[in-house]
Design a protein around this motif. Structure first.
Motif, PDB file in Angstrom:
ATOM      1  N   ARG A   1       0.473  -3.348  -7.998  1.00 29.06           N
ATOM      2  CA  ARG A   1      -0.684  -2.460  -8.141  1.00 29.06           C
ATOM      3  C   ARG A   1      -0.293  -1.088  -8.666  1.00 29.06           C
ATOM      4  O   ARG A   1      -1.025  -0.470  -9.432  1.00 29.06           O
ATOM      5  N   SER A   2       0.876  -0.600  -8.269  1.00 27.14           N
ATOM      6  CA  SER A   2       1.299   0.707  -8.773  1.00 27.14           C
ATOM      7  C   SER A   2       1.574   0.630 -10.267  1.00 27.14           C
ATOM      8  O   SER A   2       1.223   1.545 -11.026  1.00 27.14           O
TER       9      SER A   2
ATOM     10  N   THR B   1       2.352   1.738  -3.481  1.00 19.36           N
ATOM     11  CA  THR B   1       1.316   2.175  -4.412  1.00 19.36           C
ATOM     12  C   THR B   1       1.020   3.653  -4.228  1.00 19.36           C
ATOM     13  O   THR B   1       0.961   4.421  -5.200  1.00 19.36           O
TER      14      THR B   1
ATOM     15  N   ASP C   1       0.822  -1.206   0.000  1.00 19.38           N
ATOM     16  CA  ASP C   1       0.000   0.000   0.000  1.00 19.38           C
ATOM     17  C   ASP C   1       0.859   1.259   0.000  1.00 19.38           C
ATOM     18  O   ASP C   1       0.538   2.249  -0.662  1.00 19.38           O
TER      19      ASP C   1
END
Length: 201
Positions: A128-129, A67, A64
């Motif tokens: 995810r990034s 990201t 997280d």
């Protein structure tokens, strides 16, 4: 920048930003391997269970954090570049993003102390990034194609090809510099590479 949903959390949720800030500070101080959820909780001024309810382990927290960090960098540099639906606009945004990532203190710290954390995203799977950046780039290319400013082709394939090139300039640019060819000159080639690749035939 819109938030990114993941396993019930939202990167960009202000309720979690303070915890991510605390984790970022820990990693900058001692590196990822010496950072614990307990230490993150202490720095954030909350109970350990508060952190554990948001992230079951440091790996998910780091995901997280990365990201938020990388997508935040790209969003800022893209906005500063202006019109990113033309070859030159996308090239300028790409170069600004590459430079900002190379200079980002969290990125530099991870590369210095824990570079193996980044290897899965370079060798085995997209993070995810990366997915978020590909989504942005694909949309920009498709928009430019609609106006005729960018050549035709599969926008997703074009975005992925440019992402591969950009990653090389982020991670490996310094290995290609020496007394004769400096980073500034090399970066200029990224502008040429991207704009030429996207220009109408």
């Amino acid at each position: 920048m819109s938030s990114l949903r993941h396993t019930g959390r939202e990167v960009g949720d202000p309720r979690l930003d303070g915890y991510l800030d605390a984790a970022r500070a820990c990693i900058l101080d001692v590196g990822w391997r010496r950072t614990t959820l307990t230490e993150v909780a202490r720095r954030a001024g909350v109970s350990r269970m508060t952190i554990y309810r948001a992230w079951p382990d440091m790996g998910s927290l780091l995901g997280d954090l990365m990201t938020r960090e990388w997508v935040g960098v790209a969003a800022a540099t893209t906005e500063a570049a202006g019109d990113t639906t033309t070859p030159n606009g996308i090239a300028a945004a790409a170069l600004s993003t590459v430079r900002a990532l190379r200079d980002n203190e969290l990125f530099v710290r991870i590369v210095e102390l824990d570079p193996d954390l980044l290897l899965p995203y370079l060798l085995h799977r997209r993070g995810r990034s990366q997915e978020a950046l590909l989504e942005i780039l694909t949309a920009e290319i498709a928009s430019g194609q609609e106006s005729g400013a960018i050549r035709g082709g599969d926008a997703r394939l074009m975005a992925r090809s440019l992402m591969l090139s950009g990653q090389g300039f982020v991670f490996s640019a310094l290995t290609m510099t020496d007394a004769d060819l400096g980073l500034e000159v090399l970066d200029g080639q990224l502008l040429h590479l991207v704009s030429s690749y996207l220009a109408p035939r």
